[in-house]
Scaffold this motif. Structure first.
Motif, PDB file in Angstrom:
ATOM      1  N   ILE A   6       0.816  -1.213   0.000  1.00  0.00           N
ATOM      2  CA  ILE A   6       0.000   0.000   0.000  1.00  0.00           C
ATOM      3  C   ILE A   6       0.852   1.266   0.000  1.00  0.00           C
ATOM      4  O   ILE A   6       0.480   2.271  -0.616  1.00  0.00           O
ATOM      5  CB  ILE A   6      -0.984  -0.010   1.191  1.00  0.00           C
ATOM      6  CG1 ILE A   6      -2.070   1.066   0.974  1.00  0.00           C
ATOM      7  CG2 ILE A   6      -0.271   0.169   2.527  1.00  0.00           C
ATOM      8  CD1 ILE A   6      -3.272   0.916   1.890  1.00  0.00           C
ATOM      9  N   ASN A   9       1.722   1.898  -3.527  1.00  0.00           N
ATOM     10  CA  ASN A   9       0.551   2.379  -4.271  1.00  0.00           C
ATOM     11  C   ASN A   9       0.189   3.814  -3.917  1.00  0.00           C
ATOM     12  O   ASN A   9      -0.388   4.529  -4.744  1.00  0.00           O
ATOM     13  CB  ASN A   9      -0.644   1.460  -4.025  1.00  0.00           C
ATOM     14  CG  ASN A   9      -0.596   0.225  -4.913  1.00  0.00           C
ATOM     15  OD1 ASN A   9      -0.055   0.270  -6.009  1.00  0.00           O
ATOM     16  ND2 ASN A   9      -1.162  -0.862  -4.444  1.00  0.00           N
ATOM     17  N   LEU A  72      -6.065   1.939  -3.126  1.00  0.00           N
ATOM     18  CA  LEU A  72      -5.667   1.916  -1.718  1.00  0.00           C
ATOM     19  C   LEU A  72      -6.702   1.209  -0.857  1.00  0.00           C
ATOM     20  O   LEU A  72      -6.360   0.472   0.077  1.00  0.00           O
ATOM     21  CB  LEU A  72      -5.440   3.341  -1.205  1.00  0.00           C
ATOM     22  CG  LEU A  72      -4.303   4.137  -1.857  1.00  0.00           C
ATOM     23  CD1 LEU A  72      -4.189   5.520  -1.232  1.00  0.00           C
ATOM     24  CD2 LEU A  72      -2.983   3.385  -1.739  1.00  0.00           C
ATOM     25  N   ARG A 192      -8.597  -1.261   6.232  1.00  0.00           N
ATOM     26  CA  ARG A 192      -9.313  -1.386   4.954  1.00  0.00           C
ATOM     27  C   ARG A 192     -10.650  -2.065   5.254  1.00  0.00           C
ATOM     28  O   ARG A 192     -10.742  -3.296   5.346  1.00  0.00           O
ATOM     29  CB  ARG A 192      -8.489  -2.181   3.937  1.00  0.00           C
ATOM     30  CG  ARG A 192      -7.147  -1.542   3.627  1.00  0.00           C
ATOM     31  CD  ARG A 192      -6.341  -2.387   2.658  1.00  0.00           C
ATOM     32  NE  ARG A 192      -6.678  -2.048   1.283  1.00  0.00           N
ATOM     33  CZ  ARG A 192      -6.282  -2.765   0.235  1.00  0.00           C
ATOM     34  NH1 ARG A 192      -5.588  -3.869   0.413  1.00  0.00           N
ATOM     35  NH2 ARG A 192      -6.612  -2.407  -0.983  1.00  0.00           N
TER      36      ARG A 192
END
Length: 424
Positions: A6, A9, A72, A192
């Motif tokens: 992540i 990214n 994300l 997340r």
């Protein structure tokens, strides 16, 4: 770029420059786009072709940032909005028109509470508010035949309750409705929600995602996981006459929700982001992972330090082992929660004001979650529209101070706190 971590990214997702193109995402500051034929433009208007024709519905700069945030969070698509308030409103209105009902946590940001409790009720929606840490039985009892979604915050602002996402998601799905989660405070770096069953995620990008307090914005992210074809969501499964009868679930599949949010509500409400704000947001996103690590370590140090001061009545931070939410925080946010803590100064509201006014490094501002340390008294500012009972339900006392711990050197932050407490 799904195979990258992540933090990679945060930098690279959403925009891949070609040979000889700008390495940094450029600002496409144009309201409209040229085409060579009326037929092509007509296909864009009919949603039969992909492309940009008017920035209210899409723009290359905005599109790249939307793709980054979708990556994300692990979603199929995202929609940038003009504010976090706009994101909250559109996320619900997209599936819950007048006459619909929403089950909602009461421990949410004061602006969101007021949006739901006042404005959207006047628009014909019904809301039932429950404590964020309600029992499964209490949550289940709140549903009605016309319930169309559940809304909660991953980590509530400013009471810092950690929501049991799996419980909320399981209960929502048992009633055939999606769970919408505001993930502003943890950000996708620390949590997340789709991993735990949430269906839609929102953010105020004004906060940590930007991180520098230079743009106001919001975002809605669609997981693509919810089955909209259960008879409860005709807006997605029945023909939309404003687009010549298209059916979103049939034409756009897993992206039906987010496409409708853009092509219907953004088209009509016009609460779009600007290309320049999207550009600024992207700069913030590039350093999000490293900033969140520092925010969390600094906040934990401040929380532990305050616990040892006899002028402090109480400290609330989910990263503390003394927190009642420590277990849930470790489950949902094992790498840290956020940089926001709340605490009370002995002496109540007057002492709280004195402490804040005595700070030299930290500022008293309405904002939260940027790289500078700041403080606020929620009961008299962000939540002042709530009555005493509503404040209690939201977990906000008259003595509560919300401190957003920045990324300055921790010794400087602690010294500022100590000098102010010493002078009380």
């Amino acid at each position: 770029m799904s195979h990258y971590h992540i933090d990679t990214n945060c930098i690279h997702a959403g925009y891949e420059p070609g040979n000889g193109e700008p390495r940094v995402l450029p600002i496409v500051q144009s309201t409209t786009f040229k085409y060579d034929s009326a037929e092509m433009l007509g296909e864009l208007f009919d949603l039969k072709a992909d492309g940009f024709f008017y920035t209210r519905l899409g723009n290359p700069t905005i599109d790249a940032v939307e793709k980054k945030i979708a990556a994300l969070e692990g979603g199929v698509g995202a929609l940038l909005t003009s504010s976090g308030q706009a994101a909250s409103m559109i996320s619900v209105l997209n599936i819950c028109p007048a006459g619909g009902h929403v089950v909602c946590s009461s421990a949410i940001y004061g602006g969101t509470f007021n949006l739901f409790y006042k404005t959207m009720r006047e628009m014909g929606l019904e809301f039932t508010f429950l404590p964020a840490d309600c029992t499964a039985e209490e949550l289940n009892a709140a549903f009605q035949p016309n319930t169309r979604c559940v809304f909660a915050e991953t980590l509530t602002n400013p009471s810092l309750v950690v929501t049991d996402l799996e419980l909320y998601a399981k209960t929502a799905h048992a009633h055939g409705v999606p769970l919408i989660v505001d993930n502003t405070f943890p950000t996708p770096v620390n949590c997340r929600p789709f991993t735990f069953g949430a269906d839609i995620v929102t953010h105020s990008t004004t906060k940590y995602m930007d991180g520098h307090a230079v743009q106001v914005g919001g975002v809605i992210v669609d997981s693509g996981n919810f089955n909209w074809e259960n008879g409860k969501f005709p807006g997605l499964t029945e023909p939309d006459e404003s687009y010549h009868g298209i059916v979103y679930t049939k034409q756009f599949g897993k992206a039906a929700y987010i496409v409708k949010a853009r092509t219907h509500l953004m088209r009509d409400l016009g609460a779009q982001s600007s290309p320049n704000n999207a550009f600024l947001l992207n700069l913030g996103l590039e350093t999000l992972a490293v900033r969140m690590e520092r925010h969390c370590s600094n906040a934990l140090a401040v929380a532990k330090h305050l616990e040892q001061n006899d002028k402090i009545a109480w400290v609330n931070y989910p990263g503390l082992e003394s927190s009642k939410y420590y277990g849930l925080a470790k489950k949902y946010m094992p790498n840290g929660t956020c940089g926001v803590i709340s605490f009370g100064v002995k002496g109540g509201r007057e002492a709280a004001a004195g402490f804040m006014e005595g700070l030299k490094l930290a500022s008293i501002v309405i904002h939260v979650a940027d790289l500078r340390t700041c403080v606020l008294h929620p009961a008299s500012t962000t939540h002042r529209q709530l009555n005493d009972e509503q404040l209690k339900e939201a977990g906000i006392g008259a003595d509560m101070i919300r401190m957003s711990v920045g990324i300055e050197n921790i010794e400087d932050i602690l010294e500022d706190i100590d000098q102010s407490l010493k002078n009380l």
